[in-house]
Design an enzyme around this catalytic site. Sequence first.
Site, PDB file in Angstrom:
ATOM      1  N   HIS A  77      -5.795   9.442   0.467  1.00  0.00           N
ATOM      2  CA  HIS A  77      -5.637   8.669   1.702  1.00  0.00           C
ATOM      3  C   HIS A  77      -6.117   9.438   2.935  1.00  0.00           C
ATOM      4  O   HIS A  77      -5.439   9.484   3.960  1.00  0.00           O
ATOM      5  CB  HIS A  77      -4.168   8.271   1.883  1.00  0.00           C
ATOM      6  CG  HIS A  77      -3.975   7.049   2.737  1.00  0.00           C
ATOM      7  ND1 HIS A  77      -4.029   7.090   4.104  1.00  0.00           N
ATOM      8  CD2 HIS A  77      -3.720   5.757   2.416  1.00  0.00           C
ATOM      9  CE1 HIS A  77      -3.799   5.886   4.604  1.00  0.00           C
ATOM     10  NE2 HIS A  77      -3.618   5.048   3.587  1.00  0.00           N
ATOM     11  N   ASP A  81       0.801  -1.222   0.000  1.00  0.00           N
ATOM     12  CA  ASP A  81       0.000   0.000   0.000  1.00  0.00           C
ATOM     13  C   ASP A  81       0.835   1.274   0.000  1.00  0.00           C
ATOM     14  O   ASP A  81       2.002   1.277   0.411  1.00  0.00           O
ATOM     15  CB  ASP A  81      -0.887   0.048   1.249  1.00  0.00           C
ATOM     16  CG  ASP A  81      -2.022  -0.949   1.207  1.00  0.00           C
ATOM     17  OD1 ASP A  81      -2.021  -1.822   0.318  1.00  0.00           O
ATOM     18  OD2 ASP A  81      -2.917  -0.857   2.077  1.00  0.00           O
ATOM     19  N   HIS A 117      -6.348   2.910  -3.975  1.00  0.00           N
ATOM     20  CA  HIS A 117      -6.235   3.144  -2.524  1.00  0.00           C
ATOM     21  C   HIS A 117      -6.652   4.581  -2.180  1.00  0.00           C
ATOM     22  O   HIS A 117      -6.161   5.132  -1.207  1.00  0.00           O
ATOM     23  CB  HIS A 117      -4.795   2.876  -2.076  1.00  0.00           C
ATOM     24  CG  HIS A 117      -4.639   2.661  -0.597  1.00  0.00           C
ATOM     25  ND1 HIS A 117      -5.563   1.986   0.176  1.00  0.00           N
ATOM     26  CD2 HIS A 117      -3.639   3.037   0.260  1.00  0.00           C
ATOM     27  CE1 HIS A 117      -5.140   1.947   1.424  1.00  0.00           C
ATOM     28  NE2 HIS A 117      -3.988   2.586   1.511  1.00  0.00           N
ATOM     29  N   HIS A 126       3.876  -2.063   3.010  1.00  0.00           N
ATOM     30  CA  HIS A 126       3.825  -0.712   2.451  1.00  0.00           C
ATOM     31  C   HIS A 126       5.123  -0.389   1.711  1.00  0.00           C
ATOM     32  O   HIS A 126       6.203  -0.791   2.134  1.00  0.00           O
ATOM     33  CB  HIS A 126       3.630   0.323   3.574  1.00  0.00           C
ATOM     34  CG  HIS A 126       2.322   0.175   4.303  1.00  0.00           C
ATOM     35  ND1 HIS A 126       2.139  -0.780   5.282  1.00  0.00           N
ATOM     36  CD2 HIS A 126       1.155   0.862   4.188  1.00  0.00           C
ATOM     37  CE1 HIS A 126       0.887  -0.678   5.741  1.00  0.00           C
ATOM     38  NE2 HIS A 126       0.281   0.294   5.095  1.00  0.00           N
TER      39      HIS A 126
END
Length: 238
Positions: A114, A59, A110, A204
Amino acid sequence: MNAEPGAGRISWPYLSAQALHYLLFALRAQQFATRRPMLGDGNRPVFGVPGHSVALTIDDGPHPEWTPRMLDLLDRHSVRATFFLIGARVAEHPGLARRIHDAGHLVGNHSMSHPQPFAALPPDRLHAEIGQAQRRIEDAVGFSPRLFRAPGGNWSPTVLRATADLGLVPVDWTVNPSDWRSPGVHRIVRRLSRSRPGHVLLCHDGGGDRSQTVAALETVLPRLLDRGLRFVVPAAER
């Protein structure tokens, strides 16, 4: 209580989102322990993959330093992963998004920026965050993602409806080494090494220094492969 978070009073959507956030910890723990991974049904996110497989998801990228290192690592071990990309970072580094896709990895959505807690956003903002990221990613790689992961795994019925409205499959995770906290390579290795068939692993490549994540995966990937696990992408054909 109508104020936005941080404006002196806490809004009800914010409190609801935070409560759901903590309830999901219990669900993820249940999925970690179960032998029957939850594959998702439209009302719930995907928490697992079928068969003697695991899914590595990455991510918060693309990042100009850590994404190339992650791609080189995956290539050395012939592992396919799913990269959940942030639209704003794709706009900054479209070539890296293309490189992820060209290397054979799956690209997911995503959100555009964010924001957190994601489930506390009003419906129009949720749609905009997901839809704008779709367009940025499509501009960079030439196709629209099929998968979406809520920032922070912060789901709600409203988030799931927005995801469905845009034709996306919601994907969560089962194994979280909290690598974004930089807890140390040993802790990341220990947590990821406990992965079993059906699990979705969370790592990540953006949002900070990810040297610990890269170093941990250098150990974890061959360890899981030696156990006969296959690396697949979640819900790719749905």
